[in-house]
Design a protein around this motif. Structure first.
Motif, PDB file in Angstrom:
ATOM      1  N   GLU A  33      10.658  15.388 -10.251  1.00  0.00           N
ATOM      2  CA  GLU A  33      10.937  14.355  -9.402  1.00  0.00           C
ATOM      3  C   GLU A  33      11.649  15.098  -8.278  1.00  0.00           C
ATOM      4  OE1 GLU A  33      15.366  13.458 -11.400  1.00  0.00           O
ATOM      5  OE2 GLU A  33      13.590  11.886 -11.677  1.00  0.00           O
ATOM      6  N   THR A  34      11.753  14.313  -7.083  1.00  0.00           N
ATOM      7  CA  THR A  34      12.109  14.852  -5.796  1.00  0.00           C
ATOM      8  C   THR A  34      12.043  13.648  -4.848  1.00  0.00           C
ATOM      9  OG1 THR A  34      11.678  16.569  -4.229  1.00  0.00           O
ATOM     10  CG2 THR A  34       9.895  15.519  -4.874  1.00  0.00           C
ATOM     11  N   GLU A  35      12.558  14.030  -3.753  1.00  0.00           N
ATOM     12  CA  GLU A  35      12.588  12.867  -2.719  1.00  0.00           C
ATOM     13  C   GLU A  35      11.162  12.620  -2.133  1.00  0.00           C
ATOM     14  OE1 GLU A  35      13.676  12.264   2.045  1.00  0.00           O
ATOM     15  OE2 GLU A  35      14.337  14.234   0.965  1.00  0.00           O
ATOM     16  N   ILE A  36      10.736  11.403  -1.883  1.00  0.00           N
ATOM     17  CA  ILE A  36       9.458  11.186  -1.505  1.00  0.00           C
ATOM     18  C   ILE A  36       9.649  10.220  -0.555  1.00  0.00           C
ATOM     19  CG2 ILE A  36       7.208   9.984  -2.246  1.00  0.00           C
ATOM     20  CD1 ILE A  36       7.576  10.401  -4.899  1.00  0.00           C
ATOM     21  N   ARG A  37       9.272  10.863   0.753  1.00  0.00           N
ATOM     22  CA  ARG A  37       9.470  10.055   1.929  1.00  0.00           C
ATOM     23  C   ARG A  37       8.468   8.777   2.115  1.00  0.00           C
ATOM     24  NH1 ARG A  37       9.985  15.448   6.015  1.00  0.00           N
ATOM     25  NH2 ARG A  37      11.803  16.323   5.261  1.00  0.00           N
ATOM     26  N   THR A  38       8.731   8.206   3.430  1.00  0.00           N
ATOM     27  CA  THR A  38       8.004   6.871   3.348  1.00  0.00           C
ATOM     28  C   THR A  38       6.659   7.148   3.986  1.00  0.00           C
ATOM     29  OG1 THR A  38       9.858   5.644   4.295  1.00  0.00           O
ATOM     30  CG2 THR A  38       7.854   4.810   4.818  1.00  0.00           C
ATOM     31  N   PRO A  39       5.519   7.007   3.370  1.00  0.00           N
ATOM     32  CA  PRO A  39       4.404   7.094   3.685  1.00  0.00           C
ATOM     33  C   PRO A  39       3.839   6.918   5.261  1.00  0.00           C
ATOM     34  CG  PRO A  39       4.255   6.145   1.702  1.00  0.00           C
ATOM     35  CD  PRO A  39       5.680   6.022   2.092  1.00  0.00           C
ATOM     36  N   LEU A  40       3.069   7.933   5.742  1.00  0.00           N
ATOM     37  CA  LEU A  40       2.851   7.756   7.210  1.00  0.00           C
ATOM     38  C   LEU A  40       1.210   7.330   7.131  1.00  0.00           C
ATOM     39  CD1 LEU A  40       3.964  10.992   8.619  1.00  0.00           C
ATOM     40  CD2 LEU A  40       5.178   8.724   8.714  1.00  0.00           C
ATOM     41  N   TRP A  86       0.961  -1.293   0.003  1.00  0.00           N
ATOM     42  CA  TRP A  86       0.055  -0.057   0.067  1.00  0.00           C
ATOM     43  C   TRP A  86       0.954   1.145   0.031  1.00  0.00           C
ATOM     44  CZ3 TRP A  86      -2.820   2.322   4.744  1.00  0.00           C
ATOM     45  CH2 TRP A  86      -3.635   3.431   4.192  1.00  0.00           C
ATOM     46  N   SER A  87       1.794   1.151   0.831  1.00  0.00           N
ATOM     47  CA  SER A  87       2.940   2.541   0.703  1.00  0.00           C
ATOM     48  C   SER A  87       3.440   2.412  -0.569  1.00  0.00           C
ATOM     49  CB  SER A  87       3.992   2.383   1.937  1.00  0.00           C
ATOM     50  OG  SER A  87       3.422   2.349   3.221  1.00  0.00           O
ATOM     51  N   GLY A  88       3.862   1.431  -1.290  1.00  0.00           N
ATOM     52  CA  GLY A  88       4.581   1.537  -2.596  1.00  0.00           C
ATOM     53  C   GLY A  88       3.417   2.013  -3.734  1.00  0.00           C
ATOM     54  N   PHE A  89       2.242   1.788  -3.461  1.00  0.00           N
ATOM     55  CA  PHE A  89       1.283   2.293  -4.431  1.00  0.00           C
ATOM     56  C   PHE A  89       1.153   3.723  -4.401  1.00  0.00           C
ATOM     57  CE2 PHE A  89      -3.094   3.865  -4.233  1.00  0.00           C
ATOM     58  CZ  PHE A  89      -3.527   3.700  -5.488  1.00  0.00           C
ATOM     59  N   ILE A  90       1.166   4.184  -2.966  1.00  0.00           N
ATOM     60  CA  ILE A  90       0.855   5.535  -2.609  1.00  0.00           C
ATOM     61  C   ILE A  90       2.252   6.377  -3.409  1.00  0.00           C
ATOM     62  CG2 ILE A  90       1.083   7.340  -0.758  1.00  0.00           C
ATOM     63  CD1 ILE A  90      -0.567   5.497   0.785  1.00  0.00           C
ATOM     64  N   VAL A  91       3.446   6.029  -3.122  1.00  0.00           N
ATOM     65  CA  VAL A  91       4.610   6.589  -3.719  1.00  0.00           C
ATOM     66  C   VAL A  91       4.638   6.549  -5.325  1.00  0.00           C
ATOM     67  CG1 VAL A  91       7.077   6.301  -4.145  1.00  0.00           C
ATOM     68  CG2 VAL A  91       6.191   6.178  -1.529  1.00  0.00           C
ATOM     69  N   GLU A  92       4.077   5.466  -5.715  1.00  0.00           N
ATOM     70  CA  GLU A  92       4.174   5.597  -7.203  1.00  0.00           C
ATOM     71  C   GLU A  92       2.894   6.406  -7.989  1.00  0.00           C
ATOM     72  OE1 GLU A  92       6.307   4.231  -9.409  1.00  0.00           O
ATOM     73  OE2 GLU A  92       7.515   3.781  -7.392  1.00  0.00           O
ATOM     74  N   ARG A  93       1.899   6.569  -7.032  1.00  0.00           N
ATOM     75  CA  ARG A  93       1.080   7.438  -7.557  1.00  0.00           C
ATOM     76  C   ARG A  93       1.370   8.552  -7.755  1.00  0.00           C
ATOM     77  NH1 ARG A  93      -4.528   7.386  -6.381  1.00  0.00           N
ATOM     78  NH2 ARG A  93      -4.542   9.523  -7.381  1.00  0.00           N
ATOM     79  N   ILE A  94       2.269   9.193  -6.839  1.00  0.00           N
ATOM     80  CA  ILE A  94       2.810  10.493  -6.546  1.00  0.00           C
ATOM     81  C   ILE A  94       3.972  10.850  -7.760  1.00  0.00           C
ATOM     82  CG2 ILE A  94       4.235  12.080  -5.269  1.00  0.00           C
ATOM     83  CD1 ILE A  94       2.493  11.038  -2.743  1.00  0.00           C
ATOM     84  N   ARG A  95       4.772   9.736  -7.806  1.00  0.00           N
ATOM     85  CA  ARG A  95       5.980   9.672  -8.601  1.00  0.00           C
ATOM     86  C   ARG A  95       5.410   9.862 -10.117  1.00  0.00           C
ATOM     87  NH1 ARG A  95       9.191   5.633  -6.933  1.00  0.00           N
ATOM     88  NH2 ARG A  95      10.423   7.146  -5.700  1.00  0.00           N
ATOM     89  N   ALA A  96       4.366   8.974 -10.488  1.00  0.00           N
ATOM     90  CA  ALA A  96       3.914   9.192 -11.559  1.00  0.00           C
ATOM     91  C   ALA A  96       2.924  10.293 -12.111  1.00  0.00           C
ATOM     92  CB  ALA A  96       2.787   8.063 -11.677  1.00  0.00           C
ATOM     93  N   ALA A  97       2.581  11.031 -11.188  1.00  0.00           N
ATOM     94  CA  ALA A  97       1.961  12.197 -11.391  1.00  0.00           C
ATOM     95  C   ALA A  97       2.931  13.406 -11.721  1.00  0.00           C
ATOM     96  CB  ALA A  97       0.899  12.664 -10.422  1.00  0.00           C
ATOM     97  N   LEU A  98       4.152  13.270 -10.831  1.00  0.00           N
ATOM     98  CA  LEU A  98       5.136  14.134 -11.076  1.00  0.00           C
ATOM     99  C   LEU A  98       5.674  13.865 -12.481  1.00  0.00           C
ATOM    100  CD1 LEU A  98       6.860  14.234  -7.599  1.00  0.00           C
ATOM    101  CD2 LEU A  98       5.459  15.838  -8.217  1.00  0.00           C
ATOM    102  N   GLY A  99       6.042  12.803 -12.676  1.00  0.00           N
ATOM    103  CA  GLY A  99       6.520  12.527 -14.030  1.00  0.00           C
ATOM    104  C   GLY A  99       5.897  12.966 -15.233  1.00  0.00           C
ATOM    105  N   GLN A 100       4.531  13.142 -15.228  1.00  0.00           N
ATOM    106  CA  GLN A 100       3.652  13.536 -16.295  1.00  0.00           C
ATOM    107  C   GLN A 100       4.023  14.885 -16.711  1.00  0.00           C
ATOM    108  OE1 GLN A 100      -0.218  12.699 -15.628  1.00  0.00           O
ATOM    109  NE2 GLN A 100       0.041  10.636 -16.008  1.00  0.00           N
ATOM    110  N   HIS A 101       4.717  15.877 -15.684  1.00  0.00           N
ATOM    111  CA  HIS A 101       5.140  16.902 -15.534  1.00  0.00           C
ATOM    112  C   HIS A 101       6.695  17.363 -15.583  1.00  0.00           C
ATOM    113  CE1 HIS A 101       0.734  18.950 -15.289  1.00  0.00           C
ATOM    114  NE2 HIS A 101       0.602  17.562 -14.711  1.00  0.00           N
ATOM    115  N   GLY A 102       7.097  16.271 -15.730  1.00  0.00           N
ATOM    116  CA  GLY A 102       8.727  16.406 -15.767  1.00  0.00           C
ATOM    117  C   GLY A 102       9.347  16.847 -14.437  1.00  0.00           C
TER     118      GLY A 102
END
Length: 398
Positions: A86-93, A68-84
């Motif tokens: 990237e950044t540090e994404i911390r472990t979801p709480l 589930w944490s991985g899903f959350i991180v990938e959702r955010i990373r994919a959304a960022l990627g669509q706009h070029g």
């Protein structure tokens, strides 16, 4: 038989194999046969609730916390990627099961019985809840007696909305879509409220909520300050989720002498800065009046402004008066306000969002205006849901 491995979970909760095949109710590491049979992998857990997957309250009960944490991180990373970006994404709480302190349920009469619960995934069909692993037990305990109350006062056939929230004084119940007139109905509502220790019971018959029971003024404590809680107001889903977002915002904006809090609501973030002067802008009239009254009683330096930030965003000139700012827009994001921020010289921006897609769009505007996206703290308040929330730090460059 050839099997494919599920490598990720798509935005709506389906497992996805390397060749792009979507598999409902599959977790990363599962193996899927050609006929659709799933061989559970190390991240596939048995869903704890009998209503899963029909109930729309949860989409991901088959995932363990790691996936589930991985899903959350990938959702955010994919959304960022669509706009070029990237950044540090911390472990979801992640919030624990049975900690949700607000929910909107639906009720309808079926013969002599009243069904009460969430709607089915992708449907208006109602799931009558016998159990719930996300609601706080104090809210779930009200479902059975609410069925009895609604059987007494509800119309023969109409979908009814029931909003539940936990306040400082206890459960707050708002029933939307019925008329409960007459002495018998009034006595039934009063007896129900007393018996089950409600903080407040209100009815909305189409002209706005009318309080039928409230022995003491209902409040929500924000930053140590009790704030009057208007009917149906926004409240962070869990106390743990709220604390995680507040901590992230304090990390970004804490110590600034003057802070702007945009889309401030009841002051979740405005009251987090006890030693600062805070401008709190909010379009909804009742919450901003509550925030203003609570700040005055507590002696906080908060200027509450009833302002529609979509139609009239703070201008760059106005923003330049602040050393830090917090922005927490609704799911649509804040495109117009982000453009004003991008042209400002505010050193630090704490951006809170409940929609990775609109966040990434607005983040691109800020970055093109000279801000750097330093990090993102994901927060999983909606247990086993595809709903993703986050707090992000932006700093002005140059």
């Amino acid at each position: 038989m050839i099997e494919e491995e599920v490598i990720r979970v798509a935005a709506r909760g389906d497992g996805v194999t390397a060749d792009g095949r979507h598999v409902p109710l599959a977790a990363p590491g599962d193996r899927v046969a050609a006929d659709g049979t799933i061989a559970p992998g190390p991240h596939h857990q048995n869903p704890p609730c009998r209503h899963f997957p029909q109930c729309g309250g949860c989409q991901l009960q088959h995932l363990d916390d790691a996936s589930w944490s991985g899903f959350i991180v990938e959702r955010i990373r994919a959304a960022l990627g669509q706009h070029g970006l990237e950044t540090e994404i911390r472990t979801p709480l992640l919030s624990a099961p049975r900690t949700r302190r607000r929910a909107t349920l639906h009720a309808e009469r079926r013969g002599r019985q009243v069904h009460l619960g969430f709607t089915e995934q992708g449907s208006h069909r109602l799931i009558d809840l016998d159990e719930c692993h996300v609601l706080d037990p104090r809210l779930f305990a009200l479902l059975a007696p609410l069925r009895g109350l609604l059987a007494t006062v509800a119309p023969v056939s109409r979908r009814i909305n029931v909003q539940l929230a936990l306040t400082d004084q206890g459960p707050d119940v708002l029933i939307d879509g019925i008329e409960a007139e007459g002495l018998a109905a009034a006595e039934a509502l009063t007896a129900f409220s007393q018996r089950h220790g409600l903080a407040r019971l209100a009815m909305d018959e189409g002209l706005g909520p009318t309080t039928r029971w409230e022995p003491d003024p209902v409040t929500i404590t924000q930053g140590g300050v009790p704030v009057p809680f208007p009917h149906g107001s926004f409240l962070q889903a869990t106390p743990e989720g709220e604390a995680a977002l507040v901590a992230a915002v304090r990390e970004i904006a804490g110590g600034a002498a003057a802070i702007a809090d945009l889309f401030a609501g009841l002051g979740t973030f405005a009251f987090a800065f006890a030693g600062s002067k805070v401008y709190a802008g909010e379009a909804a009239r009742d919450p901003v009046l509550s925030l203003k009254a609570a700040a005055a009683r507590a002696g906080r330096q908060i200027f509450a402004d009833h302002r529609d930030l979509f139609r009239r965003p703070l201008t760059t000139k106005e923003l330049n008066n602040f050393q830090a700012m917090v922005i927490d827009p609704p799911r649509a994001g804040a495109k117009e306000q982000s453009a004003e921020i991008a042209a400002s010289i505010v050193p630090r921006v704490a951006f809170v969002s409940c929609n990775p897609s609109t966040f990434a769009r607005d983040a691109e505007i800020l970055c093109k205006g000279g801000y750097r996206l330093d990090w993102i703290q994901p927060v999983g308040q909606f247990r086993w849901s595809t709903h993703v929330e986050l707090a992000a730090q932006f700093t002005r460059q140059g």
